[in-house]
Design an enzyme around this catalytic site. Sequence first.
Site, PDB file in Angstrom:
ATOM      1  CE1 TYR A 270      -4.103   1.740   0.063  1.00  0.00           C
ATOM      2  CE2 TYR A 270      -3.239   2.918   1.964  1.00  0.00           C
ATOM      3  CZ  TYR A 270      -4.180   2.777   0.969  1.00  0.00           C
ATOM      4  OH  TYR A 270      -5.229   3.683   0.885  1.00  0.00           O
TER       5      TYR A 270
ATOM      6  N   GLY B  88     -17.725  -1.128  -1.945  1.00  0.00           N
ATOM      7  CA  GLY B  88     -18.145  -0.136  -0.962  1.00  0.00           C
ATOM      8  C   GLY B  88     -18.181   1.263  -1.541  1.00  0.00           C
TER       9      GLY B  88
ATOM     10  NE  ARG C 179     -15.303  -9.115 -10.641  1.00  0.00           N
ATOM     11  CZ  ARG C 179     -14.506  -9.727  -9.753  1.00  0.00           C
ATOM     12  NH1 ARG C 179     -13.497 -10.468 -10.186  1.00  0.00           N
ATOM     13  NH2 ARG C 179     -14.717  -9.613  -8.457  1.00  0.00           N
TER      14      ARG C 179
ATOM     15  NE  ARG D 215     -21.462 -10.194  -9.508  1.00  0.00           N
ATOM     16  CZ  ARG D 215     -20.517  -9.613  -8.765  1.00  0.00           C
ATOM     17  NH1 ARG D 215     -20.460  -9.839  -7.468  1.00  0.00           N
ATOM     18  NH2 ARG D 215     -19.621  -8.824  -9.323  1.00  0.00           N
TER      19      ARG D 215
ATOM     20  N   GLY E 232      -7.080  -0.760  -8.335  1.00  0.00           N
ATOM     21  CA  GLY E 232      -6.595  -1.592  -9.434  1.00  0.00           C
ATOM     22  C   GLY E 232      -6.851  -3.060  -9.171  1.00  0.00           C
TER      23      GLY E 232
ATOM     24  CG  PHE F 272      -9.433  10.548  -5.072  1.00  0.00           C
ATOM     25  CD1 PHE F 272      -9.352  11.907  -4.826  1.00  0.00           C
ATOM     26  CD2 PHE F 272      -9.947   9.708  -4.084  1.00  0.00           C
ATOM     27  CE1 PHE F 272      -9.772  12.427  -3.595  1.00  0.00           C
ATOM     28  CE2 PHE F 272     -10.370  10.219  -2.858  1.00  0.00           C
ATOM     29  CZ  PHE F 272     -10.288  11.585  -2.622  1.00  0.00           C
TER      30      PHE F 272
ATOM     31  CG  LEU G 179      -9.917   9.693   1.937  1.00  0.00           C
ATOM     32  CD1 LEU G 179     -10.678  10.902   1.403  1.00  0.00           C
ATOM     33  CD2 LEU G 179     -10.860   8.747   2.686  1.00  0.00           C
TER      34      LEU G 179
END
Length: 373
Positions: free
Chosen positions: A94, A195, A216, A218, A287, A310, A312
């Site tokens: 991260y 989310g 996607r 399903r 990604g 972007f 946060l």
Amino acid sequence: MWVCCALRWSRTAARLRPGLLLSAGRCSPAAASYSASAEPSQVQALVYEHHGHPTKAIELKNLELTAVGGSDVHVKMLAAPINPSDINMIQGNYGFLPKLPAIGGNEGVGQVVAVGSSVTRVKPGDWVILAHAGLGTWRTEAVFSEEALIRVPSDIPLQTAATLSVNPCTAYRMLMDFEQLQPGDSVIQNASNSGVGQAVIQIAAALGLRTINVVRDRPDIHRLTDRLKNLGAEYVITEEELRKLELKNFFKDVPRPRLALNCVGGKSSTELLQRLAPGGTMVTYGGMAKQPVIASVSVFIFKDVKLRGFWLSQWKKDHSTDHFKELILTLCHLVHQGKLTAPTCSEVPLQDYNHALETAMHPFTSSKQIFIM
């Protein structure tokens, strides 16, 4: 301000080295000297001492919580979700990584138990969320600096409060900061059942914007479509349907989107770019496919599209804590109006962390795992 949750390993828990204190974000000499004279109480936390696969790196530890200092706030955590960024932090890939050992979780809601003598902005009984990432929310209790906390209304649903500070904030800023959208304008996004995607649908509907939501395919696609439309989605289509879509007919009734929100990358992001209006912007904030964003030369030359990113955490660095508080209050107002709810959540006891982590990482998971303390 980063700090302030002084924790140390209990005698019954594994030690990293003698005297080491596990703090929210960093270990400080001041915290160490203060802890030495404090009356400890035992709490539980999900800790990782090294980066790796979450189910292998995370362990449930007993820790000792120090007494409350003058500017400190003792918080009993109530609920904390598992977000993709939490998984990425544990894996070590991260953009920001707390010092090890670290406690998992970047957001959640807690209730104030006690405050230090100089604390003025919160009081016992208040609900609070964290202003910064990396402080560790997957624990039963903590002592935080007053400046690390933001008070939220205690009359909003628990799941909503626990999931308020990451996904809805990301959704709101992306809708507001890149294009000057007006009611009736449309937005296209992939990963629409995530989310952030669910928050985009609801906030866009509150702003009078129309959303084209790509997911996607399903087995339960009809159930997912109904759920997103109940949140305010105007269109829900699969990635396969998007590729086959007759654009001339579709965009007779819907204005071409000026804003695309990409959380996937790869072919999915290329499809979004092709649907953008001339001069439009695609914002990438994730990604999931672990593939690069590929844009054809023609979309730059003939459509003059813009590619932006972007994060946060970077937005918070570029803005004051007061700006973030204003954003939280705006979202709470939408919650009170019934225009913003939590994503679909599954409540899990902290002790069942392995199952929760495995489920959170499973493909097609539509329910956010949330620890209940």
